[in-house]
Design a protein around this motif. Structure first.
Motif, PDB file in Angstrom:
ATOM      1  N   GLN A 305      34.288  13.335 119.123  1.00 18.60           N
ATOM      2  CA  GLN A 305      32.953  12.785 119.381  1.00 18.60           C
ATOM      3  C   GLN A 305      32.025  13.039 118.193  1.00 18.60           C
ATOM      4  OE1 GLN A 305      31.441  13.279 123.535  1.00 18.60           O
ATOM      5  NE2 GLN A 305      33.301  14.513 123.758  1.00 18.60           N
ATOM      6  N   LYS A 306      31.482  11.959 117.673  1.00 18.04           N
ATOM      7  CA  LYS A 306      30.496  12.006 116.596  1.00 18.04           C
ATOM      8  C   LYS A 306      29.187  11.477 117.175  1.00 18.04           C
ATOM      9  CE  LYS A 306      34.196  11.128 113.278  1.00 18.04           C
ATOM     10  NZ  LYS A 306      34.726  10.216 112.228  1.00 18.04           N
ATOM     11  N   LEU A 307      28.386  12.411 117.688  1.00 18.82           N
ATOM     12  CA  LEU A 307      27.183  12.057 118.420  1.00 18.82           C
ATOM     13  C   LEU A 307      25.952  12.285 117.556  1.00 18.82           C
ATOM     14  CD1 LEU A 307      27.950  13.968 121.765  1.00 18.82           C
ATOM     15  CD2 LEU A 307      28.722  11.673 121.122  1.00 18.82           C
ATOM     16  N   ILE A 308      24.879  11.623 117.945  1.00 16.46           N
ATOM     17  CA  ILE A 308      23.577  11.899 117.348  1.00 16.46           C
ATOM     18  C   ILE A 308      22.577  12.124 118.470  1.00 16.46           C
ATOM     19  CG2 ILE A 308      22.804   9.483 117.157  1.00 16.46           C
ATOM     20  CD1 ILE A 308      21.683  10.346 114.330  1.00 16.46           C
ATOM     21  N   LEU A 309      21.671  13.052 118.257  1.00 13.10           N
ATOM     22  CA  LEU A 309      20.647  13.343 119.259  1.00 13.10           C
ATOM     23  C   LEU A 309      19.587  12.246 119.212  1.00 13.10           C
ATOM     24  CD1 LEU A 309      19.375  16.727 120.300  1.00 13.10           C
ATOM     25  CD2 LEU A 309      17.631  15.099 119.578  1.00 13.10           C
ATOM     26  N   ALA A 336      25.744   1.930 113.188  1.00 13.48           N
ATOM     27  CA  ALA A 336      25.751   1.665 111.749  1.00 13.48           C
ATOM     28  C   ALA A 336      25.826   2.960 110.943  1.00 13.48           C
ATOM     29  CB  ALA A 336      24.505   0.875 111.356  1.00 13.48           C
ATOM     30  N   PHE A 337      25.251   4.043 111.470  1.00 16.03           N
ATOM     31  CA  PHE A 337      25.313   5.342 110.795  1.00 16.03           C
ATOM     32  C   PHE A 337      26.674   6.025 110.983  1.00 16.03           C
ATOM     33  CE2 PHE A 337      20.545   5.299 111.018  1.00 16.03           C
ATOM     34  CZ  PHE A 337      20.296   5.517 109.676  1.00 16.03           C
ATOM     35  N   GLY A 338      27.560   5.422 111.760  1.00 18.50           N
ATOM     36  CA  GLY A 338      28.900   5.967 111.924  1.00 18.50           C
ATOM     37  C   GLY A 338      29.072   6.895 113.105  1.00 18.50           C
ATOM     38  N   TYR A 339      28.177   6.801 114.087  1.00 18.44           N
ATOM     39  CA  TYR A 339      28.293   7.628 115.289  1.00 18.44           C
ATOM     40  C   TYR A 339      28.906   6.811 116.421  1.00 18.44           C
ATOM     41  CZ  TYR A 339      25.338  10.805 112.701  1.00 18.44           C
ATOM     42  OH  TYR A 339      24.846  11.637 111.725  1.00 18.44           O
ATOM     43  N   ASN A 340      29.715   7.487 117.238  1.00 21.22           N
ATOM     44  CA  ASN A 340      30.315   6.808 118.391  1.00 21.22           C
ATOM     45  C   ASN A 340      29.649   7.170 119.705  1.00 21.22           C
ATOM     46  OD1 ASN A 340      31.415   9.381 118.925  1.00 21.22           O
ATOM     47  ND2 ASN A 340      33.385   8.866 117.971  1.00 21.22           N
ATOM     48  N   GLY A 341      28.568   7.951 119.631  1.00 21.14           N
ATOM     49  CA  GLY A 341      27.881   8.304 120.862  1.00 21.14           C
ATOM     50  C   GLY A 341      26.530   8.926 120.594  1.00 21.14           C
ATOM     51  N   VAL A 342      25.770   9.100 121.676  1.00 18.09           N
ATOM     52  CA  VAL A 342      24.461   9.735 121.604  1.00 18.09           C
ATOM     53  C   VAL A 342      24.370  10.831 122.656  1.00 18.09           C
ATOM     54  CG1 VAL A 342      23.177   7.762 120.696  1.00 18.09           C
ATOM     55  CG2 VAL A 342      23.412   8.022 123.161  1.00 18.09           C
ATOM     56  N   ARG A 343      23.647  11.857 122.303  1.00 12.59           N
ATOM     57  CA  ARG A 343      23.219  12.821 123.302  1.00 12.59           C
ATOM     58  C   ARG A 343      21.769  12.478 123.613  1.00 12.59           C
ATOM     59  NH1 ARG A 343      21.331  18.715 122.365  1.00 12.59           N
ATOM     60  NH2 ARG A 343      20.609  19.136 124.474  1.00 12.59           N
ATOM     61  N   LYS A 359      27.862  -2.471 126.950  1.00 15.37           N
ATOM     62  CA  LYS A 359      28.247  -3.745 126.342  1.00 15.37           C
ATOM     63  C   LYS A 359      28.675  -3.598 124.881  1.00 15.37           C
ATOM     64  CE  LYS A 359      27.123  -7.599 127.699  1.00 15.37           C
ATOM     65  NZ  LYS A 359      27.868  -8.739 128.272  1.00 15.37           N
ATOM     66  N   LEU A 360      27.931  -2.794 124.127  1.00 10.67           N
ATOM     67  CA  LEU A 360      28.167  -2.687 122.684  1.00 10.67           C
ATOM     68  C   LEU A 360      29.133  -1.565 122.320  1.00 10.67           C
ATOM     69  CD1 LEU A 360      24.519  -3.267 121.410  1.00 10.67           C
ATOM     70  CD2 LEU A 360      26.390  -4.933 121.530  1.00 10.67           C
ATOM     71  N   GLY A 361      29.344  -0.623 123.229  1.00 11.93           N
ATOM     72  CA  GLY A 361      30.286   0.449 122.991  1.00 11.93           C
ATOM     73  C   GLY A 361      29.666   1.671 122.343  1.00 11.93           C
ATOM     74  N   LEU A 362      29.051   2.541 123.153  1.00  8.92           N
ATOM     75  CA  LEU A 362      28.471   3.776 122.650  1.00  8.92           C
ATOM     76  C   LEU A 362      28.549   4.823 123.761  1.00  8.92           C
ATOM     77  CD1 LEU A 362      26.997   4.809 120.038  1.00  8.92           C
ATOM     78  CD2 LEU A 362      24.858   4.477 121.294  1.00  8.92           C
ATOM     79  N   LEU A 363      29.163   5.967 123.462  1.00 11.04           N
ATOM     80  CA  LEU A 363      29.220   7.053 124.436  1.00 11.04           C
ATOM     81  C   LEU A 363      27.825   7.625 124.656  1.00 11.04           C
ATOM     82  CD1 LEU A 363      32.346   9.042 123.161  1.00 11.04           C
ATOM     83  CD2 LEU A 363      32.280   7.246 124.902  1.00 11.04           C
ATOM     84  N   VAL A 364      27.584   8.121 125.868  1.00 15.67           N
ATOM     85  CA  VAL A 364      26.289   8.710 126.208  1.00 15.67           C
ATOM     86  C   VAL A 364      26.517  10.020 126.952  1.00 15.67           C
ATOM     87  CG1 VAL A 364      24.149   8.447 127.527  1.00 15.67           C
ATOM     88  CG2 VAL A 364      25.123   6.469 126.331  1.00 15.67           C
ATOM     89  N   TRP A 365      25.824  11.055 126.511  1.00 17.14           N
ATOM     90  CA  TRP A 365      25.672  12.270 127.304  1.00 17.14           C
ATOM     91  C   TRP A 365      24.330  12.171 128.011  1.00 17.14           C
ATOM     92  CZ3 TRP A 365      27.472  17.509 124.854  1.00 17.14           C
ATOM     93  CH2 TRP A 365      28.797  17.412 124.452  1.00 17.14           C
ATOM     94  N   GLY A 366      24.339  12.151 129.332  1.00 15.78           N
ATOM     95  CA  GLY A 366      23.106  12.073 130.104  1.00 15.78           C
ATOM     96  C   GLY A 366      22.506  13.450 130.298  1.00 15.78           C
ATOM     97  N   GLU A 367      21.178  13.516 130.296  1.00 19.41           N
ATOM     98  CA  GLU A 367      20.488  14.806 130.383  1.00 19.41           C
ATOM     99  C   GLU A 367      19.183  14.635 131.142  1.00 19.41           C
ATOM    100  OE1 GLU A 367      18.442  17.831 127.128  1.00 19.41           O
ATOM    101  OE2 GLU A 367      20.355  16.870 126.649  1.00 19.41           O
ATOM    102  N   MET A 368      18.934  15.553 132.047  1.00 17.82           N
ATOM    103  CA  MET A 368      17.695  15.558 132.811  1.00 17.82           C
ATOM    104  C   MET A 368      16.575  16.198 131.990  1.00 17.82           C
ATOM    105  SD  MET A 368      15.804  15.146 135.466  1.00 17.82           S
ATOM    106  CE  MET A 368      14.540  15.918 136.485  1.00 17.82           C
ATOM    107  N   ALA A 369      15.356  15.740 132.189  1.00 16.65           N
ATOM    108  CA  ALA A 369      14.186  16.355 131.559  1.00 16.65           C
ATOM    109  C   ALA A 369      13.947  17.733 132.164  1.00 16.65           C
ATOM    110  CB  ALA A 369      12.968  15.458 131.756  1.00 16.65           C
ATOM    111  N   SER A 370      13.729  18.722 131.310  1.00 15.55           N
ATOM    112  CA  SER A 370      13.581  20.105 131.768  1.00 15.55           C
ATOM    113  C   SER A 370      12.212  20.382 132.369  1.00 15.55           C
ATOM    114  CB  SER A 370      13.784  21.069 130.594  1.00 15.55           C
ATOM    115  OG  SER A 370      15.106  21.049 130.131  1.00 15.55           O
ATOM    116  N   TYR A 371      12.188  21.369 133.251  1.00 19.19           N
ATOM    117  CA  TYR A 371      10.958  22.074 133.577  1.00 19.19           C
ATOM    118  C   TYR A 371      11.003  23.383 132.784  1.00 19.19           C
ATOM    119  CZ  TYR A 371      13.990  24.787 136.647  1.00 19.19           C
ATOM    120  OH  TYR A 371      14.998  25.583 137.118  1.00 19.19           O
ATOM    121  N   TYR A 372       9.929  24.189 132.810  1.00 18.92           N
ATOM    122  CA  TYR A 372       9.879  25.341 131.904  1.00 18.92           C
ATOM    123  C   TYR A 372       9.490  26.657 132.569  1.00 18.92           C
ATOM    124  CZ  TYR A 372      10.543  21.833 128.367  1.00 18.92           C
ATOM    125  OH  TYR A 372      11.080  20.813 127.623  1.00 18.92           O
TER     126      TYR A 372
END
Length: 583
Positions: A305-309, A336-343, A359-372
């Motif tokens: 996995q080559k992800l970008i935040l 275009a930057f060479g990543y296969n997914g996003v966090r 549709k376009l082909g991109l992995l996704v890591w799903g994340e909930m918005a934090s409380y603090y």
């Protein structure tokens, strides 16, 4: 081009033909003294402002652009419900309202929803007058300083600070109407099984649909694959369909970022008279996510996995994308930057973004918005919203992992506090109980408890230093390579895949704002540091993926590969060559 902002269909993986977009100009009012309910503003009030929905009042595109604190706000607009919808049940949908929403139609209270990141709806049929005078009123309470409220990257101070930004209050996703028959499909869960070549379908129906017949037709690229008819003996109907077809070389068309194959599926509900009472168009992807021997597998094969935040903020509109094209552009630039997914970081992303990742082909890591700030109240609300996230997004093949917590936000003492540890374990297992098709990360960055992946955040600036520190796997997973222990007390490494899920964050000296480490002077210095870090990670055999920080600048945080307004700082082909090991 439509004059309505965000005119596209808001629920692209569960489509019905008839709908009405309610985005656009609404009447609006600040209620800083919180007197609106006592004074019954929902029955009559001279609103002094207008706002452009679905953009929050803090954003420029709303037409207001006021970033100061306003914790109680009101909206009102007329409803022109088509006469052709008479005899149907009229559903009022909200994509997301931050944070607590109350809704009235013609002065009649419809209900409320708590949680700023998930959709909700009300059946408003019985409150309608059908005389052209119908109106909807919404009150949103979003306490700007409340740290027990899931807020993600929205600042709880007067101004943005560090990596927290301007707030997004009230309505921030599409509002729309939909007509349905009393007998209709409420929701469908589709679970692919590539090992068996089947898709398991679980359809949820209204009580009036019991006794009907449900027909599911599956095709790929216009070629019919399967058709199944099942009786609806109860409100929950479960059946399995084989999608193996000799029309395709290997029988199955698997989904991956490189080949984002999607099967089309239609659901038709037919009553006892033979009349069609509901028709829904959807799709699914045949893909599998699993773990074996310390590697993440996609479709039973090791997948690096080559992800970008990606934080999903936009200039002028904050958390709301200004257009569908803006979402598509972010995905295309990521690839275009060479990543296969996003966090997707601290944001429950717009369903349209997930649709285009499918549709376009991109992995996704799903994340909930934090409380603090940890409390039972915060914990209960967080779990409820997580359940709604999974219900909304279960069918998206692009999503392969869920991040339950990030960097101990919301559970600040999880390293040693048994209560907070138990809570993270409870959230992880709640997610697993609702979705066994994806991996779950307990606490991205450090201080993990029960986790499917061992994920580490490390912002050191020197690649050789990183290579040296991470050379000994046992020291890494049992230690604190970046200053905090990877596992909380009482928990330990059990052979999970290891990924570096935040690194880099390089900023240029010319940018006003901050990044990680010393700023670089020019492209040459940027590429030298970026290449050194990325090559070091890729050279360590037990590390099976990474996530670079980040895709774009966000307000005062200027460490993106693109500026906040999406201009590349570096030629994407140069970043891609490094990510692909060609430079």
């Amino acid at each position: 081009m439509s004059s309505i902002p965000r005119p596209e269909y808001p629920r692209p993986n569960f489509v019905r033909k008839d709908w009405l977009n309610l985005n656009g100009v609404w009447e609006f009012e600040f209620d800083d003294e919180d007197v609106g309910e006592r004074e019954k503003w929902y029955k009559g009030h001279a609103f002094s402002r207008t706002i452009n929905v679905p953009f929050c009042f803090e954003s420029e595109l709303s037409g207001i652009g006021d970033t100061s604190r306003h914790d109680h706000i009101w909206y009102r607009r007329k409803l022109a419900v088509p006469d052709s919808w008479k005899g149907k049940r009229i559903i009022l949908h909200f994509g997301a309202v931050d944070y607590h929403a109350k809704v009235w139609v013609n002065g009649v209270y419809m209900g409320s929803h708590t949680g700023g990141h998930t959709p909700f709806s009300f059946d408003i049929t019985d409150a309608l007058r059908w005389d052209g005078s119908d109106e909807v009123v919404v009150k949103a309470d979003d306490i700007s300083s409340e740290r027990q409220q899931a807020r993600g990257k929205q600042s709880w101070l007067d101004e943005p600070f560090d990596c927290w930004y301007d707030r997004t209050s009230g309505i921030w996703q599409t509002v729309w109407l939909e007509p349905v028959n009393p007998a209709h499909i409420v929701n469908v869960r589709m679970t692919p099984d590539i090992d068996k070549g089947t898709v398991n379908i679980e359809a949820f129906l209204t009580p009036q649909a019991v006794g009907c017949t449900l027909k599911a037709c599956i095709s790929f690229g216009g070629v019919s694959v399967a058709s199944v008819v099942v009786p609806c003996l109860q409100q929950r109907v479960i059946f399995e369909v084989s999608v193996i077809s000799h029309a395709f070389k290997w029988g199955l068309m698997l989904w991956s970022p490189e080949n984002p194959n999607l099967y089309d599926i239609t659901f038709t509900l037919v009553d006892e008279k033979g009349d069609t009472v509901d028709h829904v168009v959807s799709y699914f992807g045949m893909r599998k996510v699993s773990v074996k021997d310390g590697k993440v597998l996609l479709n039973n094969r090791p997948y690096y996995q080559k992800l970008i935040l990606d934080q999903g903020y936009f200039p002028g509109s904050n958390l709301t994308a200004p257009s569908e094209e803006a979402l598509i552009n972010d995905i295309k630039m990521t690839k275009a930057f060479g990543y296969n997914g996003v966090r997707k970081h601290q944001k429950v992303e717009d369903p349209l973004y997930l649709y285009w990742c499918d549709k376009l082909g991109l992995l996704v890591w799903g994340e909930m918005a934090s409380y603090y700030e940890y409390s039972p109240r915060a914990a209960n609300a967080y779990i409820k919203e997580w359940q709604e996230i999974i219900e909304r997004d279960y069918n998206h093949p692009c999503i392969i992992a869920w991040t339950a917590f990030n960097e101990s936000w919301g559970v600040p003492n999880v390293m040693v506090d048994r209560q907070q540890q138990s809570y993270t374990v409870a959230v992880v297992n709640m997610i697993r109980s609702l979705d066994r098709t994806r991996l779950v990360i307990s606490n991205d960055g450090w201080e993990h408890t029960d986790t499917d992946l061992c994920t580490i955040h490390d912002y050191r600036s020197n690649g050789e230093d990183l290579r040296r520190v991470y050379a000994d796997k046992d020291k890494v997973v049992n230690g604190a390579p970046a200053g905090k222990f990877i596992f909380a007390e009482g928990y330990g490494y059990k052979g999970q895949p290891v990924l570096i899920t935040e690194y880099g964050g390089i900023a240029f000296a010319s940018g006003k704002g901050w990044g990680y480490g010393d700023k670089v002077a020019d492209e040459e210095e940027f590429l030298k540091r970026f290449a050194g870090l990325t090559r070091a990670i890729m050279s360590i055999d037990y590390i099976c993926g990474f996530c670079y920080t980040q895709l774009t600048d966000v307000q005062q945080e200027v460490n993106g590969l693109m500026t906040y307004d999406r201009k590349p700082k570096i030629d994407p082909s140069k970043i891609r060559a490094i990510n692909e090991g060609r430079a």
